[in-house]
Design an enzyme around this catalytic site. Structure first.
Site, short mmCIF file in Angstrom:
data_model
loop_
_atom_site.label_atom_id
_atom_site.label_comp_id
_atom_site.label_asym_id
_atom_site.label_seq_id
_atom_site.Cartn_x
_atom_site.Cartn_y
_atom_site.Cartn_z
N SER A 62 0.88 -1.17 0.00
CA SER A 62 0.00 0.00 0.00
C SER A 62 0.91 1.21 0.00
O SER A 62 2.09 1.11 0.38
CB SER A 62 -0.86 -0.03 1.27
OG SER A 62 -1.35 1.26 1.56
N TYR B 6 -1.48 -1.14 10.36
CA TYR B 6 -1.59 -1.51 8.94
C TYR B 6 -0.38 -0.97 8.17
O TYR B 6 0.26 -1.70 7.39
CB TYR B 6 -2.89 -0.94 8.37
CG TYR B 6 -3.14 -1.19 6.91
CD1 TYR B 6 -3.67 -2.40 6.47
CD2 TYR B 6 -2.86 -0.21 5.96
CE1 TYR B 6 -3.91 -2.62 5.11
CE2 TYR B 6 -3.10 -0.42 4.60
CZ TYR B 6 -3.63 -1.63 4.18
OH TYR B 6 -3.87 -1.84 2.86
N1 NAP Z 1 -8.84 -1.44 -1.66
C1 NAP Z 1 -7.84 -0.58 -1.65
O1 NAP Z 1 -8.02 0.63 -1.92
C2 NAP Z 1 -6.44 -1.03 -1.31
C3 NAP Z 1 -5.39 -0.08 -1.40
C4 NAP Z 1 -4.09 -0.49 -1.10
C5 NAP Z 1 -3.84 -1.81 -0.73
N2 NAP Z 1 -4.88 -2.70 -0.66
C6 NAP Z 1 -4.56 -4.09 -0.31
O2 NAP Z 1 -5.17 -4.96 -1.26
C7 NAP Z 1 -5.47 -6.22 -0.65
C8 NAP Z 1 -6.92 -6.59 -0.88
O3 NAP Z 1 -7.71 -5.59 -0.25
P1 NAP Z 1 -9.28 -5.40 -0.53
O4 NAP Z 1 -9.49 -3.93 -0.60
O5 NAP Z 1 -9.71 -6.29 -1.63
O6 NAP Z 1 -9.86 -5.92 0.87
P2 NAP Z 1 -11.25 -6.64 1.23
O7 NAP Z 1 -12.29 -6.28 0.25
O8 NAP Z 1 -11.44 -6.31 2.68
O9 NAP Z 1 -10.88 -8.18 1.06
C9 NAP Z 1 -9.93 -8.76 1.90
C10 NAP Z 1 -9.95 -10.25 1.71
O10 NAP Z 1 -9.04 -10.81 2.67
C11 NAP Z 1 -9.70 -11.84 3.37
N3 NAP Z 1 -9.24 -11.94 4.75
C12 NAP Z 1 -9.23 -10.97 5.70
N4 NAP Z 1 -8.84 -11.49 6.88
C13 NAP Z 1 -8.58 -12.80 6.66
C14 NAP Z 1 -8.18 -13.88 7.49
N5 NAP Z 1 -7.98 -13.70 8.80
N6 NAP Z 1 -8.02 -15.11 6.95
C15 NAP Z 1 -8.26 -15.32 5.64
N7 NAP Z 1 -8.68 -14.34 4.80
C16 NAP Z 1 -8.84 -13.11 5.31
C17 NAP Z 1 -11.16 -11.45 3.36
O11 NAP Z 1 -11.96 -12.60 3.59
P3 NAP Z 1 -13.47 -12.47 4.15
O12 NAP Z 1 -14.22 -11.68 3.13
O13 NAP Z 1 -13.89 -13.88 4.28
O14 NAP Z 1 -13.34 -11.75 5.47
C18 NAP Z 1 -11.31 -10.87 1.96
O15 NAP Z 1 -11.52 -11.88 1.02
C19 NAP Z 1 -5.09 -6.07 0.83
O16 NAP Z 1 -3.81 -6.60 1.03
C20 NAP Z 1 -5.07 -4.56 1.03
O17 NAP Z 1 -4.22 -4.19 2.10
C21 NAP Z 1 -6.17 -2.34 -0.94
#
Ligand code: NAP
Length: 248
Positions: free
Chosen positions: A154, A167
């Site tokens: 990130s 984070y």
């Molecule tokens: N979205 C953004 O703007 C953004 C920006 C920068 C970086 N990122 C990074 O991109 C990645 C994906 O983010 P996202 O935005 O797609 O997040 P999200 O929509 O919250 O999805 C996160 C995923 O991780 C799974 N997860 C969370 N805790 C877990 C655990 N304890 N065991 C197994 N699975 C787990 C969740 O499963 P459940 O649904 O079953 O809980 C979900 O499938 C992350 O690494 C995040 O830090 C995102």
């Protein structure tokens, strides 16, 4: 602006790829996109129902039958990862790709108020789980002709930002882990890079920015070109890099 890479339709044919957090957000889209480009996907995540929905979406789109690994990274141990690695070797022979995508944001707060329990959970899911899973999966990755491991970072993993506490620290650790592995495996058939999705329309983003209009953001589908590029052989010389899906 999104990354300009255009992937050939058969980019990931004959490849087995494990995606963590494959049930929702960016991970769900990555699994569907990798499957659409020929990969057999191993869907790892916490909520089985969500994984089953992605499984169904992949199969009904004509993709290879995925595998589902229900695992809560908060409680998972090295032993769980070793068992999973052995099953992957038994079933698929090797692992060609690993996308570390699952993460926990935690609450945004001043550093002095971060609860110790939340600090430990975020570090467990974002750093320790990725470290031990990688350790366990290295033998399966080394069996592939050329393997790609992608960690998810990130912008707060490169420059600390007030209130993003645990984070932010966890993403610095993620980048460090990627760099250590990339050096150790230079020219040894497994490469390691980080991807920075940038602001993307998911539940995690909405919980960090509740007042933001989600329609102003790129969707997970919009940012897939870089996920494809780093997973496929067109990036075979790229190792130890952090690349942005949405370069400024
Ligand atoms: N979205 C953004 O703007 C953004 C920006 C920068 C970086 N990122 C990074 O991109 C990645 C994906 O983010 P996202 O935005 O797609 O997040 P999200 O929509 O919250 O999805 C996160 C995923 O991780 C799974 N997860 C969370 N805790 C877990 C655990 N304890 N065991 C197994 N699975 C787990 C969740 O499963 P459940 O649904 O079953 O809980 C979900 O499938 C992350 O690494 C995040 O830090 C995102």
């Amino acid at each position: 602006m999104s990354h300009p890479y255009q992937a050939p339709a058969n980019l990931l044919v004959n490849k087995t790829i494990l995606i963590t957090g494959a049930g929702d957000g960016i991970g769900a889209q990555a699994a569907k996109t990798y499957a659409a480009h020929g990969a057999t996907c191993i869907l790892l995540g916490k909520t089985v129902k969500k994984l089953e929905q992605i499984y169904d979406a992949i199969v009904s789109a004509g993709g290879a039958q995925p595998a589902i690994v229900p695992l809560d990274l908060k409680g998972a141990t090295l032993r769980n990862y070793q068992d999973m690695a052995q099953s992957i070797i038994d079933q698929f022979g090797a692992l060609d790709g690993l996308l570390h995508n699952a993460s926990m944001l935690g609450h945004l707060s001043v550093f002095k108020d971060i609860p110790d329990t939340e600090w430990l959970d975020v570090m467990q899911i974002n750093v320790n789980a990725a470290a031990f899973m990688t350790q366990a999966l290295l033998p399966a990755l080394e069996r592939a002709k050329q393997a790609s491991v992608i960690f998810t970072t990130s912008s707060v993993g490169r420059k600390g930002r007030a209130f993003w506490g645990t984070y932010s620290v966890s993403k610095f650790a993620t980048e460090g882990m990627m760099q250590v592995l990339a050096c150790e495996y230079e020219n040894r058939g497994v490469r390691f890079n980080c991807i920075n999705p940038g602001a993307t329309r998911t539940n995690m983003r909405a919980s960090a920015y509740p007042a933001e209009d989600p329609k102003s953001l790129k969707t997970p589908a919009d940012i897939m070109p870089l996920y494809l590029y780093l997973m496929g052989e067109d990036s075979s010389k790229v190792n130890g890099q952090t690349l942005d899906c949405q370069p400024k």
